[in-house]
Scaffold this motif. Structure first.
Motif, PDB file in Angstrom:
ATOM      1  N   MET A   8       0.851  -1.201   0.000  1.00  0.00           N
ATOM      2  CA  MET A   8       0.000   0.000   0.000  1.00  0.00           C
ATOM      3  C   MET A   8       0.879   1.241   0.000  1.00  0.00           C
ATOM      4  N   ARG A   9       1.925   1.180   0.791  1.00  0.00           N
ATOM      5  CA  ARG A   9       2.876   2.274   0.895  1.00  0.00           C
ATOM      6  C   ARG A   9       3.572   2.536  -0.453  1.00  0.00           C
ATOM      7  N   ARG A  10       3.958   1.444  -1.120  1.00  0.00           N
ATOM      8  CA  ARG A  10       4.606   1.597  -2.435  1.00  0.00           C
ATOM      9  C   ARG A  10       3.648   2.228  -3.435  1.00  0.00           C
ATOM     10  N   LEU A  11       2.389   1.821  -3.357  1.00  0.00           N
ATOM     11  CA  LEU A  11       1.393   2.389  -4.269  1.00  0.00           C
ATOM     12  C   LEU A  11       1.192   3.886  -3.968  1.00  0.00           C
ATOM     13  N   ALA A  12       1.159   4.219  -2.684  1.00  0.00           N
ATOM     14  CA  ALA A  12       1.011   5.631  -2.293  1.00  0.00           C
ATOM     15  C   ALA A  12       2.212   6.446  -2.780  1.00  0.00           C
ATOM     16  N   ASP A  13       3.402   5.888  -2.622  1.00  0.00           N
ATOM     17  CA  ASP A  13       4.604   6.588  -3.091  1.00  0.00           C
ATOM     18  C   ASP A  13       4.560   6.777  -4.607  1.00  0.00           C
ATOM     19  N   ALA A  14       4.099   5.753  -5.314  1.00  0.00           N
ATOM     20  CA  ALA A  14       4.030   5.836  -6.780  1.00  0.00           C
ATOM     21  C   ALA A  14       3.004   6.889  -7.206  1.00  0.00           C
ATOM     22  N   ALA A  15       1.881   6.968  -6.474  1.00  0.00           N
ATOM     23  CA  ALA A  15       0.848   7.960  -6.804  1.00  0.00           C
ATOM     24  C   ALA A  15       1.356   9.372  -6.513  1.00  0.00           C
ATOM     25  N   GLU A  16       2.120   9.491  -5.464  1.00  0.00           N
ATOM     26  CA  GLU A  16       2.734  10.776  -5.111  1.00  0.00           C
ATOM     27  C   GLU A  16       3.740  11.185  -6.200  1.00  0.00           C
ATOM     28  N   ALA A  17       4.582  10.235  -6.610  1.00  0.00           N
ATOM     29  CA  ALA A  17       5.591  10.512  -7.635  1.00  0.00           C
ATOM     30  C   ALA A  17       4.929  10.874  -8.964  1.00  0.00           C
ATOM     31  N   ALA A  18       3.789  10.241  -9.250  1.00  0.00           N
ATOM     32  CA  ALA A  18       3.069  10.545 -10.495  1.00  0.00           C
ATOM     33  C   ALA A  18       2.670  12.023 -10.515  1.00  0.00           C
ATOM     34  N   GLY A  19       2.198  12.516  -9.383  1.00  0.00           N
ATOM     35  CA  GLY A  19       1.828  13.926  -9.290  1.00  0.00           C
ATOM     36  C   GLY A  19       3.020  14.843  -9.484  1.00  0.00           C
ATOM     37  N   ARG A  20       4.116  14.468  -8.848  1.00  0.00           N
ATOM     38  CA  ARG A  20       5.326  15.278  -8.959  1.00  0.00           C
ATOM     39  C   ARG A  20       5.826  15.322 -10.398  1.00  0.00           C
ATOM     40  N   ARG A  21       5.839  14.137 -11.033  1.00  0.00           N
ATOM     41  CA  ARG A  21       6.342  14.081 -12.418  1.00  0.00           C
ATOM     42  C   ARG A  21       5.405  14.788 -13.384  1.00  0.00           C
ATOM     43  N   ALA A  22       4.135  14.884 -13.014  1.00  0.00           N
ATOM     44  CA  ALA A  22       3.195  15.617 -13.861  1.00  0.00           C
ATOM     45  C   ALA A  22       3.299  17.122 -13.604  1.00  0.00           C
ATOM     46  N   GLY A  23       4.234  17.507 -12.750  1.00  0.00           N
ATOM     47  CA  GLY A  23       4.495  18.931 -12.529  1.00  0.00           C
ATOM     48  C   GLY A  23       3.613  19.578 -11.477  1.00  0.00           C
ATOM     49  N   LEU A  24       2.902  18.761 -10.681  1.00  0.00           N
ATOM     50  CA  LEU A  24       2.041  19.351  -9.645  1.00  0.00           C
ATOM     51  C   LEU A  24       2.886  19.698  -8.427  1.00  0.00           C
ATOM     52  N   PRO A  25       2.580  20.808  -7.771  1.00  0.00           N
ATOM     53  CA  PRO A  25       3.317  21.141  -6.559  1.00  0.00           C
ATOM     54  C   PRO A  25       2.826  20.251  -5.416  1.00  0.00           C
ATOM     55  N   MET A  26       3.593  19.222  -5.077  1.00  0.00           N
ATOM     56  CA  MET A  26       3.120  18.220  -4.124  1.00  0.00           C
ATOM     57  C   MET A  26       3.398  18.625  -2.679  1.00  0.00           C
ATOM     58  N   GLY A  27       3.647  19.877  -2.476  1.00  0.00           N
ATOM     59  CA  GLY A  27       3.902  20.534  -1.193  1.00  0.00           C
ATOM     60  C   GLY A  27       3.950  19.698   0.076  1.00  0.00           C
ATOM     61  N   GLU A  28       3.057  20.027   0.954  1.00  0.00           N
ATOM     62  CA  GLU A  28       3.037  19.520   2.331  1.00  0.00           C
ATOM     63  C   GLU A  28       2.973  17.990   2.399  1.00  0.00           C
ATOM     64  N   HIS A  29       3.794  17.400   3.229  1.00  0.00           N
ATOM     65  CA  HIS A  29       3.769  15.953   3.415  1.00  0.00           C
ATOM     66  C   HIS A  29       3.256  15.578   4.783  1.00  0.00           C
ATOM     67  N   ARG A  30       2.136  14.843   4.808  1.00  0.00           N
ATOM     68  CA  ARG A  30       1.717  14.260   6.074  1.00  0.00           C
ATOM     69  C   ARG A  30       2.375  12.893   6.150  1.00  0.00           C
ATOM     70  N   PRO A  31       2.694  12.437   7.364  1.00  0.00           N
ATOM     71  CA  PRO A  31       3.165  11.047   7.458  1.00  0.00           C
ATOM     72  C   PRO A  31       2.051  10.140   6.947  1.00  0.00           C
ATOM     73  N   TYR A  32       2.401   9.115   6.175  1.00  0.00           N
ATOM     74  CA  TYR A  32       1.361   8.310   5.535  1.00  0.00           C
ATOM     75  C   TYR A  32       0.726   7.332   6.516  1.00  0.00           C
ATOM     76  N   THR A  33      -0.528   7.537   6.805  1.00  0.00           N
ATOM     77  CA  THR A  33      -1.309   6.647   7.666  1.00  0.00           C
ATOM     78  C   THR A  33      -2.535   6.226   6.883  1.00  0.00           C
ATOM     79  N   PRO A  34      -2.552   4.994   6.338  1.00  0.00           N
ATOM     80  CA  PRO A  34      -3.737   4.604   5.577  1.00  0.00           C
ATOM     81  C   PRO A  34      -4.968   4.620   6.473  1.00  0.00           C
ATOM     82  N   HIS A  35      -6.001   5.325   6.060  1.00  0.00           N
ATOM     83  CA  HIS A  35      -7.192   5.433   6.915  1.00  0.00           C
ATOM     84  C   HIS A  35      -8.431   5.784   6.112  1.00  0.00           C
ATOM     85  N   LEU A  36      -9.581   5.447   6.684  1.00  0.00           N
ATOM     86  CA  LEU A  36     -10.886   5.878   6.184  1.00  0.00           C
ATOM     87  C   LEU A  36     -11.438   6.848   7.218  1.00  0.00           C
TER      88      LEU A  36
END
Ligand code: ATP
Ligand code: MG
Length: 188
Positions: A99-127
């Protein structure tokens, strides 16, 4: 438009959690929280914020590649917690590293698409199950009522790009609405 990437649990575990949430809603002061429902429940992988229309094709392209590289994995809704005195959430168990790898990949996708991925919360999978409206409220009993909860496992096979429609301003009780824009199968 306001976008994020997410994992959407299937109906059966959502129903199990909805049933458990009945207990939480019977706790004292439960009406002082704003409750979400099964239609809202998603595991956010990455938050993109306001994305200009013209950046959408590239983001979709990158997310498609991320899904292509990441493998399907086992997940269940389990346990819960709180963020301070603001949010009550249900947690995840199973292949959390995947899940963590998928989250990292989704984050990287945003960065590579040129989005300002600014603030990082520690990743806690939750609903997110409930948010505090106003005043002081001890959320510990709500988190405690989720301890020991464990829903049925399923295999996460898809990554979703979601649009968030913010609630109408000034309308009491109105909630954001989330709409899947695209989905990709995990093929890694
Ligand atoms: P509201 O903001 O009205 O309380 P919401 O947080 O569910 O509702 P959004 O703010 O549009 O709606 O967020 C969409 C999803 O992205 C939610 O799962 C939210 O928790 C998550 N999210 C929002 N902001 C961030 C952020 N800065 N970092 C990580 N995840 C975020
Ligand atoms: Mg928010």
């Amino acid at each position: 438009m306001r976008l994020f990437a997410a994992v959407l649990p299937p109906a059966h575990p959502l129903g199990q959690l909805a049933e458990r949430m009945g207990r939480l809603r019977e706790l004292p002061d439960a009406d002082r929280l704003r409750w979400t429902g099964p239609d809202d429940w998603h595991f956010t992988l990455a938050f993109y914020g306001e994305v200009p229309e013209e950046a959408l094709p590239e983001l979709q392209e990158r997310l498609g590649r991320a899904a292509h590289r990441c493998a399907a994995y086992e997940l269940r809704i389990a346990g819960g917690g709180r963020f301070g005195d603001r949010v009550v959430w249900a947690g995840a168990d199973g292949d959390r590293p995947a899940m963590r790898r998928l989250a990292d990949a989704a984050e990287a996708a945003g960065r590579r698409a040129g989005l300002p991925m600014g603030e990082h919360r520690p990743y806690t999978p939750h609903l997110t199950l409930a948010r505090k409206r106003t005043g002081r409220l001890d959320l510990v009993p709500y988190a405690a009522a989720l301890a020991g909860f464990s829903g049925s496992a399923w295999t996460v096979t898809e990554l979703a790009l979601m649009r968030s429609h913010p609630p109408a301003p000034g309308v009491p009780g109105s909630r954001p609405r989330y709409e899947p824009l695209a989905r990709w199968r995990l093929e890694g």
